[in-house]
Design a protein around this motif. Structure first.
Motif, PDB file in Angstrom:
ATOM      1  N   HIS A   1       0.924  -1.056  -0.098  1.00  0.00           N
ATOM      2  CA  HIS A   1      -0.104  -0.057   0.076  1.00  0.00           C
ATOM      3  C   HIS A   1       0.935   1.256   0.053  1.00  0.00           C
ATOM      4  O   HIS A   1       0.737   2.309  -0.444  1.00  0.00           O
ATOM      5  CB  HIS A   1      -0.859   0.101   1.184  1.00  0.00           C
ATOM      6  N   ALA A   2       2.095   1.146   0.741  1.00  0.00           N
ATOM      7  CA  ALA A   2       2.948   2.410   0.421  1.00  0.00           C
ATOM      8  C   ALA A   2       3.188   2.936  -1.193  1.00  0.00           C
ATOM      9  O   ALA A   2       3.215   3.959  -1.424  1.00  0.00           O
ATOM     10  CB  ALA A   2       4.189   2.172   1.194  1.00  0.00           C
TER      11      ALA A   2
ATOM     12  N   LYS B   1       1.173   1.687  -3.444  1.00  0.00           N
ATOM     13  CA  LYS B   1      -0.314   1.462  -4.270  1.00  0.00           C
ATOM     14  C   LYS B   1      -0.085   0.577  -5.212  1.00  0.00           C
ATOM     15  O   LYS B   1      -0.527   0.819  -6.422  1.00  0.00           O
ATOM     16  CB  LYS B   1      -0.688   3.014  -4.507  1.00  0.00           C
TER      17      LYS B   1
ATOM     18  N   ASP C   1       1.721  -4.494   3.878  1.00  0.00           N
ATOM     19  CA  ASP C   1       2.152  -3.617   4.757  1.00  0.00           C
ATOM     20  C   ASP C   1       0.851  -3.141   5.485  1.00  0.00           C
ATOM     21  O   ASP C   1       0.846  -2.065   6.552  1.00  0.00           O
ATOM     22  CB  ASP C   1       3.040  -2.345   4.061  1.00  0.00           C
ATOM     23  N   LEU C   2      -0.571  -3.418   5.014  1.00  0.00           N
ATOM     24  CA  LEU C   2      -1.559  -3.227   5.862  1.00  0.00           C
ATOM     25  C   LEU C   2      -1.629  -3.646   7.104  1.00  0.00           C
ATOM     26  O   LEU C   2      -1.004  -4.905   7.444  1.00  0.00           O
ATOM     27  CB  LEU C   2      -2.721  -3.449   5.005  1.00  0.00           C
TER      28      LEU C   2
ATOM     29  N   ARG D   1     -13.330   0.949   6.407  1.00  0.00           N
ATOM     30  CA  ARG D   1     -12.046   1.274   5.944  1.00  0.00           C
ATOM     31  C   ARG D   1     -10.856   0.810   7.082  1.00  0.00           C
ATOM     32  O   ARG D   1     -10.918   0.688   8.027  1.00  0.00           O
ATOM     33  CB  ARG D   1     -11.731   2.983   6.026  1.00  0.00           C
TER      34      ARG D   1
ATOM     35  N   ARG E   1      -7.889   0.621   9.222  1.00  0.00           N
ATOM     36  CA  ARG E   1      -7.399   1.539  10.190  1.00  0.00           C
ATOM     37  C   ARG E   1      -6.083   0.983  10.887  1.00  0.00           C
ATOM     38  O   ARG E   1      -5.951  -0.261  11.137  1.00  0.00           O
ATOM     39  CB  ARG E   1      -8.385   1.614  11.375  1.00  0.00           C
ATOM     40  N   ASP E   2      -5.188   1.880  11.341  1.00  0.00           N
ATOM     41  CA  ASP E   2      -3.674   1.620  11.913  1.00  0.00           C
ATOM     42  C   ASP E   2      -3.689   2.300  13.455  1.00  0.00           C
ATOM     43  O   ASP E   2      -3.669   3.318  13.247  1.00  0.00           O
ATOM     44  CB  ASP E   2      -2.682   1.815  11.056  1.00  0.00           C
TER      45      ASP E   2
ATOM     46  N   GLU F   1      -6.193   4.990  13.583  1.00  0.00           N
ATOM     47  CA  GLU F   1      -6.144   5.949  12.361  1.00  0.00           C
ATOM     48  C   GLU F   1      -6.553   5.276  11.217  1.00  0.00           C
ATOM     49  O   GLU F   1      -5.986   4.471  10.571  1.00  0.00           O
ATOM     50  CB  GLU F   1      -4.876   6.787  12.383  1.00  0.00           C
TER      51      GLU F   1
ATOM     52  N   VAL G   1      -6.386   4.551   7.274  1.00  0.00           N
ATOM     53  CA  VAL G   1      -5.454   4.249   6.399  1.00  0.00           C
ATOM     54  C   VAL G   1      -6.062   4.553   4.942  1.00  0.00           C
ATOM     55  O   VAL G   1      -7.049   4.127   4.542  1.00  0.00           O
ATOM     56  CB  VAL G   1      -4.939   2.848   6.251  1.00  0.00           C
TER      57      VAL G   1
ATOM     58  N   ALA H   1      -7.621   2.463   1.640  1.00  0.00           N
ATOM     59  CA  ALA H   1      -7.615   0.860   1.670  1.00  0.00           C
ATOM     60  C   ALA H   1      -8.846   0.426   2.385  1.00  0.00           C
ATOM     61  O   ALA H   1      -9.323   1.141   3.534  1.00  0.00           O
ATOM     62  CB  ALA H   1      -6.405   0.446   2.603  1.00  0.00           C
TER      63      ALA H   1
END
Length: 438
Positions: free
Chosen positions: A82-83, A85, A275-276, A291, A293-294, A297, A299, A302
């Protein structure tokens, strides 16, 4: 256009794409679904496919037939970065490549959970795919033919012994349906007797069907045993080498058919190749609005749903409770996800997924079932009718509903087809044997 990549074409993935086609305006977004299979499997029908009550193809929904504005890639996703995409795509033929996206939707589902028990990998058949359900059915039918040609003895007993490992819905429904089929087959095999059938369900816990009350679960056990099955509770499979089953109670027996239904595990791509953020069980961490969340927060760009996601169950008061990984939630999460994606593209706020469990319904074989919603319980024939009624309404597309209903009517009038097509699993055998005889 923004590109939405949906990883997985199962329940949640299919319903997300299907509903996005209805909601998105032309040119608003490009939708890509990546899955190695060209169809979605309606898994609640697998026990009935195994018993011959539903045709295998009728339990499948073609992605290409029903997703007309979606790009379909028949391939596997091996990594989600995802970093950057991007998703790494592994096609059946050719080299891997990276595909860029603007938004990613992770609906890869779960996989069968296994344990390092001797013999399981080499002897057991799962019950999560259509191919496995057909293989179980063909094995049982072929074993009846083989047993009928033998004199009574250990080999005949082995062929007529079936062992299911796992007392969840898949295991109990599969066990009940196959026991029903085996009992009905005896009418066509006068050489065999009911006493020679040996059907066993092995469950490590002290009860089966944890989604229903303990009293209802006990009734299911009694019902299965009254019909000739044996249920081993608080029992583990120790070994299945060469089909010789050893239980933790010390009991041993030979079983030619072993079906493994001992739960599911996180999809490896989600658990280890992204990396999610994931939880300690390898499930994608998402909020109630689906959605990712990490640490609370969001993400950005995603999303996730279905069995590979830890979706908060806001319909319950229990803290940190997540929705049960079943078709009921996956379908509805897919529909909500499509609405939220469309809203997000238009700058609107997504809404939370809220759905209280409607109850659980299970088939235990032809003409018997169980339904429970809260304290309300229905057993027997009426529950079986409720099971069929619910699922013929729940299976997607009218085309599939009509096919399934027609097959049920024909089966009721003409009876079940009892022909084994086990040789289709080895299509070249006959050709090679002809060549070898020359």
């Amino acid at each position: 256009m923004r590109r939405i990549v949906i990883v997985g074409g199962g329940y949640a993935g299919f319903y997300t794409a299907w509903n996005l086609e209805k909601r998105l305006r032309r040119g608003e977004a490009e939708v890509v679904v990546i899955d190695p299979l060209p169809y979605m499997t309606y898994q609640p029908f697998l026990p009935e496919v195994m018993a011959g009550s539903v045709e295998p193809r009728h339990a499948l929904v073609s992605l290409r037939r029903h997703l007309h504005r979606t790009e379909l890639l028949s391939a596997r996703v091996t990594r989600i970065d995802h970093a950057r995409k991007t998703v790494t795509v592994q096609p059946a033929v050719g080299d891997d490549y990276d595909l860029d996206y603007d938004l990613v939707v992770v609906t890869a589902g779960a996989v069968t959970r296994t344990f390092p028990i001797p013999g399981v990998q080499s002897e057991a058949i799962g019950l999560k795919t259509i191919e496995e359900a057909v293989a179980v059915r063909d094995r049982l039918l072929a074993n009846f033919d083989r047993a009928a040609a033998l004199e009574p003895g250990p080999e005949r007993r082995r062929l007529l012994t079936a062992t299911f490992v796992g007392g969840g819905f898949a295991g109990v429904e599969g066990f009940g349906e196959l026991l029903s089929l085996a009992s009905a087959l005896l009418d066509s095999y006068p050489e065999l007797s009911f006493d020679e059938l040996d059907f066993r369900l092995v469950e490590a816990q002290g009860r089966i069907l944890p989604e229903v009350s303990e009293k209802t679960g006990r009734w299911v056990v009694d019902s299965l045993e009254d019909r000739g099955g044996r249920v081993h509770l608080n029992t583990q499979l120790v070994s299945a080498l060469d089909g010789h089953v050893v239980l933790s109670t010390g009991e041993e027996f030979d079983s030619d058919l072993i079906v493994w239904t001992a739960g599911t595990a996180a999809n490896p791509v989600v658990a280890r190749h992204t990396d999610l953020p994931v939880d300690d069980r390898g499930r994608l961490l998402v909020g109630a609005d689906l959605r990712v969340r990490d640490a609370g927060e969001i993400v950005v760009d995603a999303w996730g749903a279905g069995d590979n996601a830890a979706v908060p169950d806001v319909s319950r008061n229990a803290a940190r409770s997540t929705t049960v990984p079943n078709a009921q939630h996956a379908v509805r999460q897919g529909k909500r996800l499509a609405k939220n994606l469309a809203a997000s593209l238009r700058g609107e706020a997504p809404r939370d997924y809220v759905h209280a469990n409607l109850g659980v319904v299970a088939t235990l074989g032809l003409y018997t079932g169980v339904f429970q919603s809260g304290p309300f319980v229905v057993k027997g024939f009426i529950a079986w009718v409720m099971h069929r009624g619910y699922h013929v309404l729940a299976v997607p597309t009218w085309e599939r509903k009509v096919r399934v209903l027609a097959a049920w009517i024909l089966s009721f009038v003409l009876g079940r087809d009892i022909v084994s097509l086990e040789q289709t699993q080895h299509p070249r055998d006959a050709f090679e044997q002809v060549g070898a005889r020359r």
